[in-house]
Design a protein around this motif. Structure first.
Motif, mmCIF file in Angstrom:
data_model
loop_
_atom_site.group_PDB
_atom_site.id
_atom_site.type_symbol
_atom_site.label_atom_id
_atom_site.label_comp_id
_atom_site.label_asym_id
_atom_site.label_seq_id
_atom_site.Cartn_x
_atom_site.Cartn_y
_atom_site.Cartn_z
ATOM 1 N N SER A 61 3.444 -3.034 -6.482
ATOM 2 C CA SER A 61 3.418 -3.598 -5.169
ATOM 3 C C SER A 61 2.311 -4.872 -4.434
ATOM 4 O O SER A 61 2.503 -5.471 -3.206
ATOM 5 C CB SER A 61 1.936 -2.591 -4.887
ATOM 6 N N ALA A 62 2.439 -6.046 -4.768
ATOM 7 C CA ALA A 62 0.801 -6.779 -4.494
ATOM 8 C C ALA A 62 2.611 -7.844 -4.227
ATOM 9 O O ALA A 62 2.120 -9.016 -3.169
ATOM 10 C CB ALA A 62 0.972 -8.250 -6.045
ATOM 11 N N GLU A 63 3.540 -7.541 -3.999
ATOM 12 C CA GLU A 63 4.646 -8.525 -3.359
ATOM 13 C C GLU A 63 4.457 -7.589 -1.676
ATOM 14 O O GLU A 63 4.725 -8.799 -0.837
ATOM 15 C CB GLU A 63 5.863 -8.077 -3.426
ATOM 16 N N ASN A 64 4.165 -6.298 -1.676
ATOM 17 C CA ASN A 64 3.776 -6.352 -0.548
ATOM 18 C C ASN A 64 4.799 -6.720 0.793
ATOM 19 O O ASN A 64 4.349 -6.997 2.510
ATOM 20 C CB ASN A 64 1.968 -7.346 0.204
ATOM 21 N N ALA B 14 0.712 -1.351 -0.071
ATOM 22 C CA ALA B 14 -0.090 0.101 -0.080
ATOM 23 C C ALA B 14 0.800 1.383 0.230
ATOM 24 O O ALA B 14 0.152 2.298 -0.381
ATOM 25 C CB ALA B 14 -0.631 -0.267 1.512
ATOM 26 N N ARG B 15 1.909 1.239 0.272
ATOM 27 C CA ARG B 15 2.785 2.363 0.574
ATOM 28 C C ARG B 15 4.120 2.023 -0.945
ATOM 29 O O ARG B 15 5.286 2.962 -0.161
ATOM 30 C CB ARG B 15 3.788 2.540 2.544
ATOM 31 N N ALA B 16 4.284 1.209 -1.894
ATOM 32 C CA ALA B 16 4.567 1.905 -3.235
ATOM 33 C C ALA B 16 4.594 3.613 -3.665
ATOM 34 O O ALA B 16 6.063 3.726 -3.791
ATOM 35 C CB ALA B 16 4.002 1.214 -3.779
ATOM 36 N N GLU C 281 -0.799 0.010 6.723
ATOM 37 C CA GLU C 281 -2.440 -0.793 5.652
ATOM 38 C C GLU C 281 -2.087 -2.333 5.135
ATOM 39 O O GLU C 281 -1.293 -2.024 4.132
ATOM 40 C CB GLU C 281 -2.972 0.420 4.448
ATOM 41 N N LYS C 282 -2.812 -2.978 4.793
ATOM 42 C CA LYS C 282 -1.914 -4.147 4.973
ATOM 43 C C LYS C 282 -2.509 -4.992 3.381
ATOM 44 O O LYS C 282 -1.617 -6.057 2.671
ATOM 45 C CB LYS C 282 -1.970 -5.514 5.822
ATOM 46 N N ASP C 283 -3.602 -4.146 2.933
ATOM 47 C CA ASP C 283 -4.173 -4.393 1.372
ATOM 48 C C ASP C 283 -3.706 -3.580 0.696
ATOM 49 O O ASP C 283 -4.033 -2.478 0.606
ATOM 50 C CB ASP C 283 -5.636 -4.367 1.678
ATOM 51 N N TYR C 284 -2.681 -4.055 -0.839
ATOM 52 C CA TYR C 284 -2.153 -3.344 -1.464
ATOM 53 C C TYR C 284 -3.065 -3.074 -2.534
ATOM 54 O O TYR C 284 -2.858 -2.213 -3.294
ATOM 55 C CB TYR C 284 -0.700 -4.800 -1.989
ATOM 56 N N LEU C 285 -4.381 -3.405 -2.548
ATOM 57 C CA LEU C 285 -5.513 -2.934 -3.416
ATOM 58 C C LEU C 285 -5.791 -1.851 -2.641
ATOM 59 O O LEU C 285 -6.443 -1.077 -3.811
ATOM 60 C CB LEU C 285 -6.090 -3.591 -3.994
ATOM 61 N N LYS C 286 -5.113 -1.375 -1.517
ATOM 62 C CA LYS C 286 -5.719 -0.203 -1.165
ATOM 63 C C LYS C 286 -4.599 1.157 -1.273
ATOM 64 O O LYS C 286 -3.900 1.131 0.287
ATOM 65 C CB LYS C 286 -6.140 -0.246 0.407
#
Length: 374
Positions: A295-298, A235-237, A304-309
């Motif tokens: 960012s899906a690598e997370n 989420a912080r990419a 925020e743990k959801d990379y889609l947010k």
């Protein structure tokens, strides 16, 4: 005539040597982050009256005189770093902007505050570890800029006291920890501090740290402008793409004082530049889904743990009135490529109304340092 030509040639060579010496005055530029005398003069003009108002927009607090020096910044558990010195950092940034804008009372208060912390050897006991050192880096850039703003009015003794305090702290953050922090935004921040301080004190080796980091970052940038170590941050990419851009902006601005246009610098393959990195951030803001490619690598995503947010909190004012997009005051005028025009439009539409833009990653009140009327 031949003797005259030889004499002129010798003088030209001598002049070149003098200008290359550490700390030598440069006819075409300045030392430090920006040209302090020129900016002070510009802020007195009618044309920049609204910008000068931004320098003075945040009131100084008498309580800042009672801020107790902090001996050490400490490691923290989990995500984040020691924020115990945030009040001090905010005071330094507000007062340095006010001093640049002509507030003599603020200038005196800033000098007294910094001298008190210098005499107490504040931060000197900070343990050598990447977490507290990251917090230390965030303190040092505002201190370097404040020193630059104060320098013309300091006594020799005062200047020495502050230099003897700041200099060893700056040199300590050149430490390496054998991990990603030696390569990612932590390192770019460190090299931006080293470069600015090196320019102020005339240490060319420190100055070149920033130039080298800028070029290495371009070499590591993907064709789409993303950074491998930052784009994977869930989420912080975009958050860390922006953070790297902020430190690269500081490096580019310090380089301008030495006649170097790093905004126009290209990577070794000629395909990437500051504008490429900037485009990746702006593209992500326009279409956040683009960031999910990596960012899906997370990897260490933040709160925020959801990379889609995607965490776009950097577009709004944060604690103490600071703003992570403060770097745009300088970067928006960095070049003629489309990315710079897009950034300028973003400043107009979403950021100008939040002025003054102040942040430790650019050393203080960026609106005061670089802003233009809008």
């Amino acid at each position: 005539m031949a003797d005259a030509r030889r004499c002129l040639t010798s003088l030209a060579v001598l002049a070149g040597l003098v200008l290359s010496l550490p700390g030598a005055a440069r006819a075409d530029g300045w030392t430090g982050l920006f040209d302090v005398p020129a900016r002070q003069a510009a802020l007195k003009t009618r044309e920049l009256a609204s910008v000068r108002a931004a320098c003075l927009a945040i009131p100084a607090k008498s309580a800042w005189r009672r801020l107790a020096p902090i001996p050490a910044l400490q490691p923290t558990e989990g995500y984040g770093s020691d924020n115990s010195a945030e009040d001090f950092s905010w005071a330094v940034m507000v007062l340095s902007g006010r001093a640049l804008g002509g507030d003599e009372k603020a200038r005196r208060q800033l000098a007294e505050l910094m001298l008190a912390w210098a005499e107490a050897d504040a931060f000197e006991a900070t343990p050598e570890a990447y977490d507290p050192y990251y917090a230390l880096k965030r303190q040092l850039l505002p201190l370097a800029v404040a020193f630059q703003v104060l320098s013309p009015t300091l006594t020799d003794e005062e200047a020495k006291t502050l230099r003897d305090w700041i200099d060893p702290l700056v040199r300590r953050i050149d430490a390496r920890f054998d991990g990603d922090v030696d390569l990612n935004n932590h390192r770019t921040l460190a090299d931006s501090v080293l470069m600015v301080w090196g320019s102020i004190v005339g240490d060319e080796a420190l100055f070149e740290k920033g130039v080298g980091r800028f070029r290495e970052t371009l070499a590591e940038t993907r064709a789409d402008g993303t950074l491998p170590l930052e784009a994977r941050r869930g989420a912080r990419a975009l958050w860390y793409q922006r953070q790297t851009l902020a430190s690269l902006t500081v490096i580019a601005e310090a380089a301008r004082g030495h006649g170097l246009d790093l905004y126009a610098q290209a990577s070794p393959d000629g395909r990437k530049s500051f504008a490429t990195l900037l485009s990746a951030l702006l593209n992500g803001l326009d279409a956040p889904l683009l960031a999910t490619v990596y960012s899906a690598e997370n990897h260490i995503p933040g709160p925020e743990k959801d990379y889609l947010k995607p965490d776009l909190g950097f577009m709004e004012t944060r604690g103490h009135g600071r703003h992570y997009m403060a770097f745009t005051e300088a970067a928006a005028r960095g070049g003629s490529e489309l990315a710079f025009g897009r950034l300028d439009a973003l400043v107009d539409s979403r950021l100008a109304g939040q002025r003054p833009l102040i942040d430790e990653f650019v050393g203080g009140n960026a609106t005061c340092f670089w802003g233009q009327p809008r």
